[in-house]
Enzyme design. Structure first.
Site, PDB file in Angstrom:
ATOM      1  N   PRO A  24      54.304  69.912 -28.049  1.00  0.00           N
ATOM      2  CA  PRO A  24      53.947  68.444 -27.535  1.00  0.00           C
ATOM      3  C   PRO A  24      54.828  67.341 -28.386  1.00  0.00           C
ATOM      4  O   PRO A  24      54.454  67.544 -29.585  1.00  0.00           O
ATOM      5  CB  PRO A  24      52.365  68.473 -27.695  1.00  0.00           C
ATOM      6  CG  PRO A  24      51.828  69.785 -27.538  1.00  0.00           C
ATOM      7  CD  PRO A  24      52.728  70.619 -28.284  1.00  0.00           C
ATOM      8  N   TYR A  72      46.590  79.671 -24.337  1.00  0.00           N
ATOM      9  CA  TYR A  72      45.668  79.124 -24.901  1.00  0.00           C
ATOM     10  C   TYR A  72      45.312  78.084 -24.064  1.00  0.00           C
ATOM     11  O   TYR A  72      44.170  77.895 -23.741  1.00  0.00           O
ATOM     12  CB  TYR A  72      46.216  78.460 -26.141  1.00  0.00           C
ATOM     13  CG  TYR A  72      45.177  77.978 -27.176  1.00  0.00           C
ATOM     14  CD1 TYR A  72      44.050  78.602 -27.649  1.00  0.00           C
ATOM     15  CD2 TYR A  72      45.375  76.525 -27.170  1.00  0.00           C
ATOM     16  CE1 TYR A  72      43.066  77.859 -28.335  1.00  0.00           C
ATOM     17  CE2 TYR A  72      44.346  75.791 -28.149  1.00  0.00           C
ATOM     18  CZ  TYR A  72      43.204  76.579 -28.799  1.00  0.00           C
ATOM     19  OH  TYR A  72      42.284  75.833 -29.425  1.00  0.00           O
TER      20      TYR A  72
HETATM   21  N1  UDP Z   1      55.273  72.147 -37.295  1.00  0.00           N
HETATM   22  C1  UDP Z   1      56.320  72.055 -38.334  1.00  0.00           C
HETATM   23  N2  UDP Z   1      56.489  72.990 -39.312  1.00  0.00           N
HETATM   24  C2  UDP Z   1      56.050  74.061 -39.503  1.00  0.00           C
HETATM   25  C3  UDP Z   1      54.713  74.344 -38.470  1.00  0.00           C
HETATM   26  C4  UDP Z   1      54.400  73.431 -37.524  1.00  0.00           C
HETATM   27  O1  UDP Z   1      57.201  71.090 -38.280  1.00  0.00           O
HETATM   28  O2  UDP Z   1      56.075  74.835 -40.379  1.00  0.00           O
HETATM   29  C5  UDP Z   1      55.225  71.275 -36.298  1.00  0.00           C
HETATM   30  C6  UDP Z   1      55.001  71.717 -34.885  1.00  0.00           C
HETATM   31  O3  UDP Z   1      56.150  72.053 -34.296  1.00  0.00           O
HETATM   32  C7  UDP Z   1      54.057  70.931 -34.185  1.00  0.00           C
HETATM   33  C8  UDP Z   1      53.226  70.228 -35.604  1.00  0.00           C
HETATM   34  O4  UDP Z   1      53.894  70.685 -36.720  1.00  0.00           O
HETATM   35  O5  UDP Z   1      54.840  69.800 -33.686  1.00  0.00           O
HETATM   36  C9  UDP Z   1      51.858  70.645 -35.362  1.00  0.00           C
HETATM   37  O6  UDP Z   1      52.047  71.968 -35.223  1.00  0.00           O
HETATM   38  P1  UDP Z   1      50.704  73.112 -35.577  1.00  0.00           P
HETATM   39  O7  UDP Z   1      51.148  74.456 -35.125  1.00  0.00           O
HETATM   40  O8  UDP Z   1      49.793  72.760 -36.499  1.00  0.00           O
HETATM   41  O9  UDP Z   1      49.560  72.678 -34.362  1.00  0.00           O
HETATM   42  P2  UDP Z   1      50.048  72.149 -32.589  1.00  0.00           P
HETATM   43  O10 UDP Z   1      49.246  70.684 -32.770  1.00  0.00           O
HETATM   44  O11 UDP Z   1      51.336  72.160 -32.303  1.00  0.00           O
HETATM   45  O12 UDP Z   1      49.053  73.036 -31.896  1.00  0.00           O
END
Ligand code: UDP
Length: 323
Positions: free
Chosen positions: A273, A146
């Site tokens: 991140p 991505y």
């Molecule tokens: N995350 C989490 N639980 C979930 C899904 C995501 O703790 O069930 C965390 C993930 O590890 C990240 C953050 O939430 O640190 C945001 O994740 P998302 O997939 O929404 O988008 P990203 O900002 O990582 O692209």
């Protein structure tokens, strides 16, 4: 009447943009191959004669009949679980898809905007992230498909701007949420709300100390529309600077929904991140824009949207046809 082509129109952001451009008086041609988009997001436009839908994969030759004033390239898988399932399609839509659409923009003399991302900053070593930061991306990790597709997309767009004087815009979009997100796309807001609605534990990855800054979709769409109308070709961050840790955020959602769900810690995905917060001073100065929606209000609208889904939809994603 002006015409705008929106790729990814059946997706979360694409469908909201279609609504906005129609309300601004445009004719809208929405394109989507429905790989992650859902026609349910466009169902309310079925009887609008100013809206046309084309089921098409923009990684192949793409053209639409007649004059086109703007092209908004918003087609892309956008969730970490999608990058794992369809990495090649993710790379193709950002690279081949962008090239095809730039070709169409050149042919039609259309303004061209890409949906870039905070992921171009990778796991950032600068905080908050401003447009001048060049990022810390792992090209070969699971998210690299991505990140690199979007970085290539930015390079290609700037090249067309420089070589062909194309009128281009680069929006670097930070985490955005709201109605029409895919409930099961694995992203944190739909994941947590789905878990709350099903009475399951909230899966917090890692120790939950990683941060994100969430922007409500209406605010983002306003920023995108203003950027489209401005005359500025370099990247512009669009997002909400209100930063939270994921653990605090899980607790906030539990409180807001009066849920009794537990928190369950799970391993942190590779290259997740640790921090993310947009520096939006450029957007503020250039567009007079900043997010206006308080998180509680945005979340309340999002929760209300997920609550009206059927129990079946709460479990699976449906595939619908447009007509
Ligand atoms: N995350 C989490 N639980 C979930 C899904 C995501 O703790 O069930 C965390 C993930 O590890 C990240 C953050 O939430 O640190 C945001 O994740 P998302 O997939 O929404 O988008 P990203 O900002 O990582 O692209």
């Amino acid at each position: 009447m002006k015409t705008v082509v929106i790729t990814g129109a059946a997706g979360f952001l694409g469908s909201h943009l279609a609504d906005r451009m129609l309300s601004e008086g445009y004719r809208v041609v929405g394109i989507d191959n429905l790989i992650t988009g859902d026609l349910k997001n466009l169902e309310h436009l079925k009887s609008d004669t100013r809206f046309e839908f084309l089921e098409h994969d923009v990684t192949t030759y793409t053209s639409v009949k007649g004059a086109v004033d703007c092209i908004l390239h918003f087609a892309s898988p956008a969730s970490p679980i999608d990058y794992l399932k369809i990495p090649i399609q993710t790379l193709k839509v950002g690279s081949l898809g962008t090239h095809n659409l730039l070709g169409m923009a050149k042919e039609k003399k259309a303004r061209f905007m890409i949906a870039s991302t905070s992921e171009v900053y990778g796991d950032p070593l600068e905080h908050p992230q401003s447009e001048t930061y060049n990022g810390n991306v792992n090209a070969i990790g699971p998210r690299g498909v991505y990140d690199e597709a979007k970085r290539f997309q930015e390079s290609m767009t700037m090249a067309y701007h420089r070589v062909h004087q194309l009128d281009t815009r680069i929006a670097r979009i930070f985490n955005t949420y709201g109605p029409r997100m895919r409930l099961n796309d694995g992203r944190v807001i739909p994941a947590f709300i789905g878990q709350i609605l099903r009475g399951e534990p909230l899966t917090v990855f890692g120790d939950g100390s990683q941060t994100r800054s969430f922007c409500f979709v209406d605010d983002l769409v306003e920023g995108i529309f203003r950027l489209l109308s401005a005359s500025y070709h370099l990247p512009v961050n669009l997002g909400n600077p209100h930063e939270t840790t994921i653990l605090e955020f899980a607790k906030e959602l539990l409180e807001l929904t009066e849920s009794k769900s537990e928190i369950q810690f799970e391993p942190l995905p590779v290259d997740d991140p640790l921090k993310r917060q947009p520096d939006i001073s450029l957007a503020q100065e250039l567009l007079g824009w900043k997010p206006e929606t308080a998180r509680r209000e945005g979340l309340a609208k999002t929760i209300a949207y997920f609550r009206q889904l059927s129990p079946e939809e709460l479990r699976h994603k449906e595939h619908r046809t447009f007509n």
